[in-house]
Structures are given as C-alpha cells and as structure tokens.
Write a protein that holds these residues in place. Structure first.
Motif, PDB file in Angstrom:
ATOM      1  N   SER A  47       0.840  -1.211   0.000  1.00 10.04           N
ATOM      2  CA  SER A  47       0.000   0.000   0.000  1.00 10.04           C
ATOM      3  C   SER A  47       0.875   1.261   0.000  1.00 10.04           C
ATOM      4  N   LEU A  48       1.995   1.222   0.726  1.00 10.90           N
ATOM      5  CA  LEU A  48       2.923   2.361   0.721  1.00 10.90           C
ATOM      6  C   LEU A  48       3.588   2.513  -0.647  1.00 10.90           C
ATOM      7  N   ARG A  49       3.999   1.387  -1.192  1.00  4.45           N
ATOM      8  CA  ARG A  49       4.700   1.412  -2.488  1.00  4.45           C
ATOM      9  C   ARG A  49       3.759   1.903  -3.592  1.00  4.45           C
ATOM     10  N   TYR A  50       2.500   1.490  -3.491  1.00  3.13           N
ATOM     11  CA  TYR A  50       1.512   1.919  -4.492  1.00  3.13           C
ATOM     12  C   TYR A  50       1.350   3.443  -4.454  1.00  3.13           C
ATOM     13  N   VAL A  51       1.221   3.995  -3.257  1.00  5.55           N
ATOM     14  CA  VAL A  51       1.057   5.453  -3.125  1.00  5.55           C
ATOM     15  C   VAL A  51       2.267   6.170  -3.716  1.00  5.55           C
ATOM     16  N   ALA A  52       3.465   5.667  -3.392  1.00  5.61           N
ATOM     17  CA  ALA A  52       4.688   6.295  -3.912  1.00  5.61           C
ATOM     18  C   ALA A  52       4.721   6.254  -5.431  1.00  5.61           C
ATOM     19  N   GLU A  53       4.355   5.104  -6.001  1.00  5.79           N
ATOM     20  CA  GLU A  53       4.388   4.956  -7.465  1.00  5.79           C
ATOM     21  C   GLU A  53       3.339   5.839  -8.131  1.00  5.79           C
ATOM     22  N   TYR A  54       2.155   5.863  -7.550  1.00  4.58           N
ATOM     23  CA  TYR A  54       1.067   6.664  -8.134  1.00  4.58           C
ATOM     24  C   TYR A  54       1.427   8.154  -8.108  1.00  4.58           C
ATOM     25  N   ARG A  55       1.958   8.606  -6.969  1.00  2.00           N
ATOM     26  CA  ARG A  55       2.368  10.014  -6.864  1.00  2.00           C
ATOM     27  C   ARG A  55       3.434  10.341  -7.914  1.00  2.00           C
ATOM     28  N   THR A  56       4.399   9.430  -8.065  1.00  5.78           N
ATOM     29  CA  THR A  56       5.493   9.664  -9.025  1.00  5.78           C
ATOM     30  C   THR A  56       4.951   9.740 -10.449  1.00  5.78           C
ATOM     31  N   GLN A  57       4.087   8.780 -10.803  1.00  7.02           N
ATOM     32  CA  GLN A  57       3.533   8.769 -12.164  1.00  7.02           C
ATOM     33  C   GLN A  57       2.690  10.015 -12.417  1.00  7.02           C
ATOM     34  N   ARG A  58       1.949  10.420 -11.388  1.00  8.99           N
ATOM     35  CA  ARG A  58       1.099  11.608 -11.525  1.00  8.99           C
ATOM     36  C   ARG A  58       1.964  12.870 -11.726  1.00  8.99           C
ATOM     37  N   ALA A  59       3.049  12.956 -10.948  1.00 10.47           N
ATOM     38  CA  ALA A  59       3.958  14.101 -11.079  1.00 10.47           C
ATOM     39  C   ALA A  59       4.580  14.128 -12.472  1.00 10.47           C
ATOM     40  N   GLU A  60       4.955  12.957 -12.976  1.00  3.76           N
ATOM     41  CA  GLU A  60       5.542  12.879 -14.329  1.00  3.76           C
ATOM     42  C   GLU A  60       4.532  13.306 -15.374  1.00  3.76           C
ATOM     43  N   GLN A  61       3.279  12.904 -15.171  1.00  2.00           N
ATOM     44  CA  GLN A  61       2.230  13.260 -16.127  1.00  2.00           C
ATOM     45  C   GLN A  61       2.003  14.775 -16.135  1.00  2.00           C
ATOM     46  N   GLN A  62       1.972  15.350 -14.930  1.00  2.00           N
ATOM     47  CA  GLN A  62       1.760  16.803 -14.838  1.00  2.00           C
ATOM     48  C   GLN A  62       2.925  17.573 -15.458  1.00  2.00           C
ATOM     49  N   GLU A  63       4.131  17.041 -15.266  1.00  4.02           N
ATOM     50  CA  GLU A  63       5.317  17.657 -15.861  1.00  4.02           C
ATOM     51  C   GLU A  63       5.217  17.620 -17.392  1.00  4.02           C
ATOM     52  N   ALA A  64       4.766  16.468 -17.904  1.00  4.84           N
ATOM     53  CA  ALA A  64       4.634  16.327 -19.361  1.00  4.84           C
ATOM     54  C   ALA A  64       3.571  17.283 -19.900  1.00  4.84           C
ATOM     55  N   LEU A  65       2.463  17.421 -19.156  1.00  5.89           N
ATOM     56  CA  LEU A  65       1.387  18.331 -19.595  1.00  5.89           C
ATOM     57  C   LEU A  65       1.870  19.785 -19.584  1.00  5.89           C
ATOM     58  N   LYS A  66       2.660  20.130 -18.564  1.00  9.29           N
ATOM     59  CA  LYS A  66       3.215  21.496 -18.488  1.00  9.29           C
ATOM     60  C   LYS A  66       4.106  21.764 -19.696  1.00  9.29           C
ATOM     61  N   ALA A  67       4.953  20.767 -20.014  1.00 14.46           N
ATOM     62  CA  ALA A  67       5.857  20.908 -21.157  1.00 14.46           C
ATOM     63  C   ALA A  67       5.058  21.091 -22.443  1.00 14.46           C
ATOM     64  N   LEU A  68       3.938  20.364 -22.534  1.00 12.30           N
ATOM     65  CA  LEU A  68       3.060  20.464 -23.719  1.00 12.30           C
ATOM     66  C   LEU A  68       2.454  21.864 -23.799  1.00 12.30           C
TER      67      LEU A  68
END
Lengths: 38, 240
Positions: free
Chosen positions: B209-230
C-alpha cells in the motif's frame, strides 16, 4: 546444526523484508515531497 | 502515513509476533526433521505471498492493456499497482528461494538442485526481475504496454511452478496442500501455518500500500510535468 539453518532462514526472511520496506519508505517520503525519482 | 495504516501495521506486527511464538515454541517439532522443519512456517507463507502478488500483477496488467487508451486515470492506477505487486512478489519469491535453499541444505544435504520445481521457480523470479528492469531502464510511451504484455506471458510460469511437483519427479516433496492422499499437514501444525500466513500476507499488503502510493504520486507528477511541457510548447507555437 539444525538450529543454525532455522535461525538463518528466519533472519533471511526478516532481513529481506526490512531491506525492501526501507526502500519503500524512502520512495514514499520522497514522493510525498514531490521529489522526482528515477 | 494515514491512521488506518498505523493501525494495520500494529495489528500486523502483533500477528507476526504471535506467529513467531506459535511457530517456535508452541507447535511440536516435525516428527522426522526436528526443529529445522519449522522453516516451513516461513517458507510456505512466502509462496502464498508470491502467488497473491503475481496474480494481482496479472490482473492489473490486463486492466492496463484494456483501458490505457480510454481511461488514463484507471490505467495509471492499474499500472502503479502492477509494478507494486511485481516488486512485492519478487521479494516473497526471493525469500521462498533462500529459505528453501537453507532447508534443503539441512534436510537433503545440498543447497540447490536443478529439479523441475526449483528450476521453474528460479525462472519465474528471473522473469519478474526482468520485468522490473524493463520498467526501470526502458523509456518511451510504449514501456508500460510492453511491461504489461511481458507480465501476462511471465505469469504463465506460475501454474507451471505449482504443478511441477505433480507432473514431474522432483527432489522437492509432493504438495502438502491439495496433494496426494496421505500427504498433508498434521492438525497440530496448523495454528503456526495460519498465524504466519495471515501475518506475512498482512505485512505484504501494508508494504504494497505504501509502495503503491509512492508509485502513483510519481507517475502523476511525471504526467503533470509532461502536460506542463506540452502547454509551454503551445505557448511557444502561439508566439511565432
């Protein structure tokens, strides 16, 4: 002799889980701070 | 960490402590192997954990492939849970291999043998390590799709591992659960099995459950970064 293997098996179980949970705890903390991870 | 996780952790540690007490001091030693037979109580829950988490990985990989072009949010959640469960499964599998090897040394006199059960299990571990390495080092939008496909094919080894002691003659003993008549676990051993099974599965769920939260947060941050770049690209395009 037989107790040595039993103790080693138990230590390996605990040790591997502790190593992994430490890695997970670090990632959890870093992700909460918005630090980008590899 | 949320309150429910602290409560879950406390209960889990309690169950594990009692599991240790029951396994080491309450249930009698194995009639043939003596005290070394108590490795069983750590060996078997590891395989149960591995089976559970690799099955979750399979389901999440299928969900990811099914919804990746239609529902990005669900796809991200499924992919995060897939990598989480693969890591947890690899950890349990490694513990199963190590405790099995120690047990083998004590009972058979050898650390390892290339019989069907042990070999197919090692191959299974290597498949999921390769899955994690692919995720770690491959780049590009197709990485998650490739990983999901690999996970589905990788899971094909799980039934092979499970059935190996039934299909082939192996050094590894015949299955004690659901095996041939006459095989089985003495009722006096069952409390140690149940406590440790419950404790280690609860521990696995907590860590996952901890690892899932960490992974989800990371993927979400990467997605937001990509959207900002776009967005920035659009601004630059509009300025031209």
């Amino acid at each position: 002799m037989e107790h040595r293997h039993l103790v080693l098996a138990y230590a390996a179980t605990i040790g591997i889980h502790l190593i992994y949970v430490t890695y997970v705890a670090v990632r959890y903390r870093l992700s909460g701070r918005g630090v980008k991870q590899g | 960490m949320k309150l429910w996780r602290w409560i879950w952790l406390l209960v889990t540690l309690g169950v594990l402590a009692n599991g240790f007490r029951v396994a080491m001091f309450v249930v009698p030693p194995d009639a043939q192997q003596g005290d070394v037979g108590r490795i069983f109580y750590y060996h078997v829950p590891s395989w149960a954990g591995m089976g559970l988490f690799f099955a979750i990985n399979l389901v999440c990989s299928l969900v990811y492939l099914g919804v990746r072009n239609r529902n990005h949010e669900l796809a991200m959640k499924a992919d995060s849970l897939a990598v989480t469960s693969a890591e947890m499964g690899v950890v349990f599998c490694l513990i199963g291999l190590v405790t099995g090897s120690l047990w083998g040394r004590a009972v058979w006199g050898i650390w390892w043998t290339w019989d069907a059960r042990l070999t197919s299990t090692l191959v299974l571990w290597l498949i999921y390590v390769a899955y994690l390495l692919l995720r770690r080092f491959a780049a590009g939008p197709q990485m998650r799709t490739l990983a999901a496909v690999m996970a589905i094919f990788g899971y094909l080894d799980v039934p092979l591992v499970y059935m190996s002691t039934r299909w082939w003659r192996t050094q590894h003993p015949a299955p004690v659960f659901g095996g041939a008549p006459g095989n089985g676990v003495a009722p006096s051993m069952m409390p140690a099995i149940w406590w440790n099974l419950a404790g280690w599965l609860m521990w696995g769920i907590f860590v996952a459950s901890l690892r899932y939260v960490a992974e989800y947060r990371t993927q979400r941050a990467e997605q937001q970064e990509a959207l900002k770049a776009l967005d920035m690209e659009h601004v630059i395009e509009a300025g031209r």
